[in-house]
Write an enzyme that holds these catalytic residues in place. Sequence first.
Site, PDB file in Angstrom:
ATOM      1  N   SER A   1       0.901  -1.133   0.042  1.00 40.65           N
ATOM      2  CA  SER A   1      -0.108   0.042  -0.097  1.00 40.65           C
ATOM      3  C   SER A   1       1.004   1.123  -0.214  1.00 40.65           C
ATOM      4  O   SER A   1       1.842   1.233   0.618  1.00 40.65           O
ATOM      5  CB  SER A   1      -0.956  -0.161   1.201  1.00 40.65           C
ATOM      6  OG  SER A   1      -1.309   1.054   1.476  1.00 40.65           O
TER       7      SER A   1
ATOM      8  N   TYR B   1      -2.508  -0.787  11.062  1.00 33.60           N
ATOM      9  CA  TYR B   1      -2.474  -1.217   9.606  1.00 33.60           C
ATOM     10  C   TYR B   1      -1.483  -1.085   8.883  1.00 33.60           C
ATOM     11  O   TYR B   1      -0.719  -1.771   7.909  1.00 33.60           O
ATOM     12  CB  TYR B   1      -4.013  -0.839   9.040  1.00 33.60           C
ATOM     13  CG  TYR B   1      -4.072  -0.998   7.348  1.00 33.60           C
ATOM     14  CD1 TYR B   1      -4.318  -2.210   6.701  1.00 33.60           C
ATOM     15  CD2 TYR B   1      -3.733   0.201   6.661  1.00 33.60           C
ATOM     16  CE1 TYR B   1      -4.410  -2.410   5.597  1.00 33.60           C
ATOM     17  CE2 TYR B   1      -3.671  -0.135   5.197  1.00 33.60           C
ATOM     18  CZ  TYR B   1      -3.850  -1.321   4.601  1.00 33.60           C
ATOM     19  OH  TYR B   1      -3.624  -1.376   3.309  1.00 33.60           O
TER      20      TYR B   1
ATOM     21  N   LYS C   1       1.569  -3.318   6.471  1.00 29.63           N
ATOM     22  CA  LYS C   1       2.211  -3.321   5.082  1.00 29.63           C
ATOM     23  C   LYS C   1       3.714  -3.077   5.256  1.00 29.63           C
ATOM     24  O   LYS C   1       4.396  -3.627   4.490  1.00 29.63           O
ATOM     25  CB  LYS C   1       1.244  -2.488   4.414  1.00 29.63           C
ATOM     26  CG  LYS C   1      -0.074  -2.827   4.148  1.00 29.63           C
ATOM     27  CD  LYS C   1      -0.119  -4.025   3.517  1.00 29.63           C
ATOM     28  CE  LYS C   1      -1.651  -4.389   3.388  1.00 29.63           C
ATOM     29  NZ  LYS C   1      -1.802  -5.835   2.793  1.00 29.63           N
TER      30      LYS C   1
END
Length: 337
Positions: free
Chosen positions: A125, A150, A154
Amino acid sequence: MKQVLVTGGAGYIGSHTIVSLVEQGFYPIIVDDLRNSSRVILDGLAELTVDRFLFIPIDICDKEALFRVFDDHTFDAIIHFAAYKSVGESCEVPLQYYQNNLIGLMNVLEACSRYSIPKFVFSSSCTVYGEPDQKQVYETTPKRLPESPYGFTKWMGEQIIEDVHRNSVPFQTICLRYFNPIGAHPSGLIGELPVGIPNNLLPYITQTAAGIRSHLTVFGNDYPTPDGTCIRDYVHVNDVADAHVRALLFTSENPLSVFNIGTGKGTSVLEMIQYFNEVSGMDLPYHIGSRRAGDITEIFANVSYSNATLGWRAKRNVKEALNDAWNWEKRQAKSND
Ligand code: UDP
């Protein structure tokens, strides 16, 4: 026919990728426990692909169950989507995010080595860039610490992959750094299915237009951008799906490659509302609210490396994506009547 394991293949980007894979002659095997998806998506996929995929309902964090799938099937590649993806939720239940996203990734990476899978594609991302100095980011732009658990999953996911590749491993990895995937398949048979109140802009817009939400709240109009609202690079989910097919076809001397998956163009929140009104003929109700914690002001991709090296480019524009998202929302509303 080349067989591909797709973890999270019933999810938003995963399901659109299944369609692209089948169109390009691959046979996808989906592993997904449907905790963030539904049978509606599998039904849509069955119709779109004439059942040319296999679905295995398991949790990839269950290593024994995952390895049984590898004992029973052979794969030419793995595309790894299965992960939690809500920024806000990750701040409330960080352990669940670290457990699910990192253990899942490590299990799949272990399987790559153990079962000699030649290719691995990872869903990364643009969150790995944090708040960048330059608004347009290149793959070489230094990574910065993300704003949420989150984002860290990544960021750490890429770090784990980099470390795995420090020793020679018998597979090639391609990390695709998605910007803001939006839209739906033009058939309206598959699309985004947010659980509960949507966090992301697009499902919030379409649910407001469908009367499920009373109005959209624009999170801040005092940012240093031309209209004061944040700018993102919104990319059609079918273009994102196609990038995975390109990644499977991509060969390189380098065992590890990273690509930006965006359009190269930034759009503000107010512009998104205006474009949505144009494609839907509606006048979306919205209020200006305060800033959302963790939002960065502006980010969009430089896509010259993806264009030249991966041979991929976004073909659809934001208005097409908005139109397809709205079409999907309307079909959902009808089927729920
Ligand atoms: N946004 C908004 N209202 C909403 C949801 C999002 O104004 O209800 C804004 C958000 O502040 C950001 C942009 O829309 O500027 C995209 O947010 P989203 O959550 O879709 O993606 P992100 O870039 O945060 O991953």
